[in-house]
Design a protein around this motif. Structure first.
Motif, PDB file in Angstrom:
ATOM      1  N   GLU A   1       0.822  -1.212   0.000  1.00  0.00           N
ATOM      2  CA  GLU A   1       0.000   0.000   0.000  1.00  0.00           C
ATOM      3  C   GLU A   1       0.862   1.271   0.000  1.00  0.00           C
ATOM      4  N   MET A   2       1.997   1.203   0.674  1.00  0.00           N
ATOM      5  CA  MET A   2       2.922   2.345   0.649  1.00  0.00           C
ATOM      6  C   MET A   2       3.545   2.508  -0.741  1.00  0.00           C
ATOM      7  N   TYR A   3       3.951   1.384  -1.328  1.00  0.00           N
ATOM      8  CA  TYR A   3       4.513   1.448  -2.681  1.00  0.00           C
ATOM      9  C   TYR A   3       3.481   1.998  -3.670  1.00  0.00           C
ATOM     10  N   GLN A   4       2.237   1.626  -3.457  1.00  0.00           N
ATOM     11  CA  GLN A   4       1.167   2.086  -4.352  1.00  0.00           C
ATOM     12  C   GLN A   4       1.012   3.603  -4.261  1.00  0.00           C
ATOM     13  N   LYS A   5       1.076   4.141  -3.044  1.00  0.00           N
ATOM     14  CA  LYS A   5       0.997   5.598  -2.860  1.00  0.00           C
ATOM     15  C   LYS A   5       2.164   6.321  -3.531  1.00  0.00           C
ATOM     16  N   GLY A   6       3.313   5.640  -3.543  1.00  0.00           N
ATOM     17  CA  GLY A   6       4.503   6.247  -4.131  1.00  0.00           C
ATOM     18  C   GLY A   6       4.655   5.977  -5.610  1.00  0.00           C
TER      19      GLY A   6
ATOM     20  N   ARG B   1       8.183  -2.427  -7.145  1.00  0.00           N
ATOM     21  CA  ARG B   1       8.211  -2.863  -5.743  1.00  0.00           C
ATOM     22  C   ARG B   1       6.835  -3.383  -5.313  1.00  0.00           C
ATOM     23  N   MET B   2       5.787  -2.821  -5.870  1.00  0.00           N
ATOM     24  CA  MET B   2       4.440  -3.340  -5.576  1.00  0.00           C
ATOM     25  C   MET B   2       4.363  -4.816  -5.948  1.00  0.00           C
ATOM     26  N   ALA B   3       4.923  -5.147  -7.112  1.00  0.00           N
ATOM     27  CA  ALA B   3       4.887  -6.529  -7.583  1.00  0.00           C
ATOM     28  C   ALA B   3       5.670  -7.447  -6.649  1.00  0.00           C
ATOM     29  N   VAL B   4       6.820  -6.940  -6.159  1.00  0.00           N
ATOM     30  CA  VAL B   4       7.635  -7.737  -5.229  1.00  0.00           C
ATOM     31  C   VAL B   4       6.849  -8.013  -3.944  1.00  0.00           C
ATOM     32  N   ALA B   5       6.207  -6.972  -3.432  1.00  0.00           N
ATOM     33  CA  ALA B   5       5.436  -7.147  -2.190  1.00  0.00           C
ATOM     34  C   ALA B   5       4.252  -8.081  -2.402  1.00  0.00           C
TER      35      ALA B   5
END
Length: 434
Positions: free
Chosen positions: A383-388, A393-397
């Motif tokens: 969710e933090m990566y999505q905001k940024g 990194r979203m895919a990694v998470a």
């Protein structure tokens, strides 16, 4: 006949006027005295009429026969020889140029006034010798003497003329080293500082500084070895003086030598005495690159106190967040990241920093009793990566989200809220990996 009478009247009038003035050392012999008066009036008239060639013979008679007559024969003589030199070429021109400089020496010989005349001699020598390679050594030495003797009491033009004399002499084979030129540059800057303090026009001082800077840059190629092997050891030996530190910083910046310990040591001295945001930030960045995180943190925090610019503050908070993360203080790192966003909401990389903090906290924060709750840390990171906007990194998470089987086994449904414990303290909705 009227013309002759008029000329005689003028000569008699001039003679009477000069004889009544103090400071004239007329010959005691009446015949020689009369001739001296005549020659003086004649060359003066020719000079006024700008007939320089005609003024030269009577002037030279006075210089030879009555050298201690009055300073004016040397002052006016300079004008005559300078103007004649502009209309001739070759050896004759060189002789006239050399005569200009010689007149200053003769003026000092017969009338002293050494400081004033030395100052003027430097200016006059530059005018006539600046294109004479055979005279560059003399030109340099004359200006060196004038600068050391007169200093801030001299002509402002002599400061950049001195730097130009240094440049010409060095680049034509004179035995001046880069370190010599640096020391002369510092000397000239100090004189300009003193002139400014004494009331010289600030615009004139800045114009002189600009000339001096250009001439210096044309004379020296900043070599990092000079800083490391000569300037910095001398700086340490002399007790870390502020002016020496400022010089090292300036030259290091100009020469791209900011990666050295010499720059860092000098910069810290400058910052201690003259705190400034840019320098504090540079020290912090260099300390960080050297893995000296404590120093980096200290100087970044000092930088924050030295600016009211939100953009600059956001930059510093991003750096502090990274440092805190490297030092293992995740809570503080997150706090700095949010501070960056408060200063500048466009700094979306702050969310990525927080996402990284969460992503790397699985081992630290997992309880081992509930896979879905444990893996919720990856959802928080996502969710933090999505905001940024950090899609990679979203895919990694997302690859680490709970599986469909996990939520079934632990009695969850997609969309349920889960509290991420540990230091994170976030509430997220359950999602599953693809």
């Amino acid at each position: 006949m009227k013309k002759i009478l008029l000329t005689l009247a003028v000569l008699i009038g001039v003679q009477a006027s000069m004889l009544g003035q103090s400071g004239w050392n007329w010959p005691e012999d009446p015949e020689k005295k009369a001739k001296a008066v005549e020659k003086n009036a004649l060359y003066s008239d020719m000079l006024t009429a700008e007939k320089y060639e005609a003024a030269k013979p009577p002037l030279e008679w006075l210089l030879k026969e009555t050298p201690d007559l009055n300073p004016s024969i040397y002052i006016q003589g300079v004008k005559i020889y300078e103007n004649l030199a502009q209309t001739t070429t070759g050896k004759e021109q060189e002789n006239l140029q050399d005569s200009v400089v010689l007149l200053y020496d003769l003026r000092m010989k017969y009338f002293n006034d050494v400081e004033n005349v030395t100052n003027r001699k430097a200016a006059g020598a530059y005018d006539v010798w600046k294109e004479r390679k055979d005279r560059y050594k003399d030109l340099y030495e004359i200006h060196k003497e004038a600068i050391e003797m007169v200093g801030a009491k001299g002509f402002i033009s002599n400061t950049f003329h001195y730097m130009d004399a240094v440049r010409r002499y060095k680049l034509t084979g004179g035995p001046l080293t880069d370190v010599d030129v640096i020391e002369i540059y510092d000397q000239v800057q100090e004189i300009l500082d003193e002139m400014l303090a004494n009331g010289e026009n600030e615009q004139n001082i800045q114009r002189a500084r600009d000339y001096v800077e250009k001439l210096f840059n044309a004379s020296v190629t900043i070599d990092c070895n000079i800083i490391d092997e000569k300037l910095y050891p001398k700086f340490i030996e002399d007790g870390k003086k502020l002016e020496d530190a400022e010089r090292i910083v300036k030259f290091a910046l100009a020469g791209g030598c900011t990666g050295s310990d010499s720059f860092l040591g000098a910069a810290k001295v400058v910052h201690k005495n003259v705190p400034e945001f840019g320098l504090a930030r540079m020290i912090a960045l260099r300390s960080k690159a050297n893995d000296n995180l404590n120093d980096a943190k200290t100087y970044f925090e000092e930088a924050l106190k030295l600016t009211e610019d939100n953009i600059k503050k956001a930059d510093v908070h991003i750096e502090l967040a990274d440092i805190a993360s490297k030092m293992g203080n995740k809570t503080q790192a997150r706090s700095y990241a949010y501070d960056a966003l408060d200063e500048d909401p466009s700094r979306k990389e702050a969310y990525a920093i927080i996402g990284d903090l969460y992503l790397n906290s699985f081992t630290e924060c997992k309880g081992g009793n509930d896979v879905v709750k444990d893996r919720a840390v990856y959802i928080a990171a996502y969710e933090m990566y999505q905001k940024g906007g950090a899609t990679t990194r979203m895919a990694v998470a997302k690859e680490q989200f709970p599986s469909n089987e996990d939520i079934f086994n632990y009695d969850y449904e997609i969309g349920d809220e889960v509290k991420v414990g540990c230091w994170i303290g976030e509430t997220v909705t359950v999602k599953i990996r693809d």
